[in-house]
Design a protein around this motif. Structure first.
Motif, PDB file in Angstrom:
ATOM      1  N   GLY A 420       0.794  -1.218   0.000  1.00 53.49           N
ATOM      2  CA  GLY A 420       0.000   0.000   0.000  1.00 53.49           C
ATOM      3  C   GLY A 420       0.826   1.267   0.000  1.00 53.49           C
ATOM      4  N   ARG A 440      -6.303  -1.748   0.849  1.00 55.97           N
ATOM      5  CA  ARG A 440      -5.127  -1.953   1.699  1.00 55.97           C
ATOM      6  C   ARG A 440      -4.566  -3.345   1.444  1.00 55.97           C
ATOM      7  NH1 ARG A 440      -8.618  -3.030   7.275  1.00 55.97           N
ATOM      8  NH2 ARG A 440      -8.885  -5.278   6.909  1.00 55.97           N
ATOM      9  N   ASP A 446      -9.234  -7.135   3.668  1.00 53.02           N
ATOM     10  CA  ASP A 446      -8.967  -6.206   2.569  1.00 53.02           C
ATOM     11  C   ASP A 446     -10.144  -6.224   1.593  1.00 53.02           C
ATOM     12  OD1 ASP A 446      -6.523  -6.122   3.826  1.00 53.02           O
ATOM     13  OD2 ASP A 446      -5.412  -7.072   2.192  1.00 53.02           O
TER      14      ASP A 446
END
Length: 586
Positions: A420, A440, A446
């Motif tokens: 990220g 992320r 995620d």
């Protein structure tokens, strides 16, 4: 060994869109970026001299550093696996010859220690690292097996009798890597014999060295093509200027190879790593020979096809952008939003078509990308799975070249970095109309969102989609209706938050700011908006999907919807988020 630029070309540039579908892609370059030469000259490159080896994966100046890796845990694990791949045990004798028994429908299956087209390269690396000529001699014996017509354990491949150009390319290319690594351990007459065999390679129709380099068979929209031109590139770079080689014939092939790689990257692939036939076929095109050929062009040819343009970068990095964490390392295909043909190749780490994503990819990636890839390997369960299986690093397949590449390319001693902090959180592929977002890289929570908005086709194809695919918490779900693709500019915030208008006038907002309390918030208005999860405000119906975190309860207040610290309104043209990209909207 890795003379790379740190530049990572952004994908949010305004790019002209391609035609929606085509079968046989033209063999012309379709580069949509300008402002810098491509391929770029590698800074400080010293031209390779005739008879100078190794040259494809590394140069002699890199050798001492590579030898020092034998004293590291990573190097020791990789070499231990390489030895098993070579002969089933200690790597100090010839492999078994013959195809192993295979499960029904398994064409690629093999066993470590059975002869393959990359055994010469495997023994060659041991020779380079130890200086022990017994390994060069074993490489020579394997080369003789190739000349005799002994096939790979997957018998579709082999130096002498490959099953078509798509098998000839890798068979020749990886044999050429073996020649490069064993060269100094062979006598002059044998070097010339092998160089001439590569230069005069022609096991049948469409399979001569010039035909492979140019990609005369098939076209860049065929998964065969990357294997064909990638293998041809490795071959011509391996023998250029060497004794016994007629450069009047090989010289023009070097220029043809440059052209073929540019055509492959710009016609078969787009700026966001989407291949026109889909993901599994794309894995064959990119990872069997092409990415290593791009590495070899940088190391041996002084030309960088990777950093000046996004094509090869996303061909490499897409796997780490789109794959969810928290899944079973033995079945990462289930953690990937597969599209197109041959989905069985996706993350198929025990074979040729889906193996070596890290060992191969590290060889072309920028240092920052390497750090991000290393984080993914360390936090995805793959490192533990490989250690438990005795697979070294990223080498559960039987092929020795997967360990060769892991050894040469692994960023030993590098600090990992969360992807990220390196990769954008939103990606658009200009040729395919493919869009993807990721909030992320942390865990199974995620959120990964993707959609292919345009039908694309090579020999196989992928149909346009009209709904978003969402990966979250171990599940894949569909949401919203996207009709006619997206018509507004792709201008995501740094965190990936995006607002876009669709072809029927609907509006989609993706909010990764966490202002609402949710990890990801999707909002949609118009005819494409789902009926569930909707709320009216100011005469507009907003459909809302909150994923992860703890979102507040949506409430209408005047003409706005308020969720936690986020406000949502319709300005007559599009959705406006009060907090966009972690900052209040202007």
């Amino acid at each position: 060994m890795r003379q790379v630029q740190s530049l990572f070309v952004g994908v949010a540039a305004v790019i002209a869109l391609a035609a929606s579908a085509f079968a046989a892609q033209p063999k012309t370059v379709d580069d949509r970026f300008s402002g810098s030469a491509w391929p770029a000259d590698v800074p400080g490159f010293v031209p390779v001299q005739g008879g100078e080896h190794p040259r494809l994966l590394f140069r002699k100046t890199d050798l001492e550093k590579l030898r020092q890796r034998m004293n590291t845990p990573e190097g020791q694990a990789i070499i231990k696996r390489l030895r098993v791949q070579l002969n089933g045990s200690d790597g100090m004798s010839m492999p078994k010859i013959g195809a192993p028994a295979k499960a029904a429908g398994d064409e690629e299956g093999g066993e470590a220690g059975i002869y393959s087209f990359s055994h010469v390269a495997g023994f060659g690396l041991l020779y380079q690292l130890t200086g022990d000529r017994r390994y060069a001699d074993l490489g020579r014996q394997c080369m003789e097996k190739a000349f005799e017509g002994v096939p790979n354990f997957d018998t579709r491949y082999g130096f002498k009798n490959p099953n078509g150009a798509l098998r000839a390319g890798p068979s020749l290319g990886w044999t050429a890597v073996g020649y490069d690594l064993c060269y100094d351990g062979w006598d002059e007459d044998y070097r010339v014999k092998v160089a001439r065999a590569i230069a005069e390679y022609n096991p049948g129709k469409w399979m001569s060295l010039p035909e492979l380099v140019r990609g005369d068979r098939q076209h860049p929209g065929s998964n065969h093509w990357g294997m064909i031109v990638g293998g041809g590139a490795l071959a011509v770079l391996a023998i250029m200027n060497d004794p016994g080689v007629d450069m009047a014939k090989i010289g023009p092939l070097l220029k043809a190879s440059e052209q073929s790689i540019k055509v492959q990257l710009t016609q078969g692939w787009g700026s966001g790593g989407f291949y026109v036939e889909g993901d599994g076929t794309g894995s064959m095109s990119s990872h069997i020979a092409l990415l290593t050929a791009i590495q070899a062009w940088r190391v041996a040819g002084g030309k960088d096809f990777y950093t000046p343009r996004p094509y090869a970068q996303w061909m490499n990095m897409k796997w780490f952008f789109l794959t969810a964490l928290g899944g079973n390392p033995a079945n990462f295909r289930a953690s990937f939003p597969e599209r197109g043909e041959y989905p069985h190749n996706i993350w198929a780490r025990t074979g040729l078509s889906g193996g070596g994503y890290f060992g191969i990819g590290f060889g072309v990636a920028t240092p920052e990308q390497q750090a991000a890839m290393l984080w993914f390997y360390n936090h995805s369960g793959l490192r533990e799975a490989d250690a438990k299986g005795g697979f070294g690093l990223d080498a559960p397949s039987p092929y020795p070249h997967h360990s060769v590449l892991a050894y040469v390319n692994w960023p030993v001693g590098m600090a990992e970095k969360n992807p990220g902090e390196v990769l954008p959180h939103a990606v658009m592929d200009d040729k395919a109309g493919f869009y993807a977002w990721r909030n992320r890289w942390q865990d199974a929570g995620d959120v990964i969102i993707s959609i292919l908005t345009r039908s694309v086709r090579g020999n196989y194809g992928c149909k346009a989609e009209n709904t978003l695919t969402i990966q979250h918490a171990g599940k894949k779900t569909k949401w919203g209706t996207i009709t006619g693709g997206f018509k507004s500019d792709f201008a995501p915030a740094k965190d990936g938050s995006t607002v876009m208008i669709t072809g029927d006038g609907s509006c989609l907002a993706i909010d990764f700011s966490r202002a609402s309390g949710a990890d990801a918030l999707l909002v949609m208005t118009g005819p494409g908006a789902p009926g569930s999860g909707s709320i009216d405000a100011g005469g507009t119906r907003f459909s809302i999907l909150a994923l992860g975190g703890k979102a507040g309860q949506p409430r209408a207040e005047g003409g706005k919807v308020i969720i936690g610290g986020q406000t949502i309104l319709w300005d007559g043209k599009r959705i406006v988020l009060g907090v966009f990209g972690s900052k209040p909207a202007q």
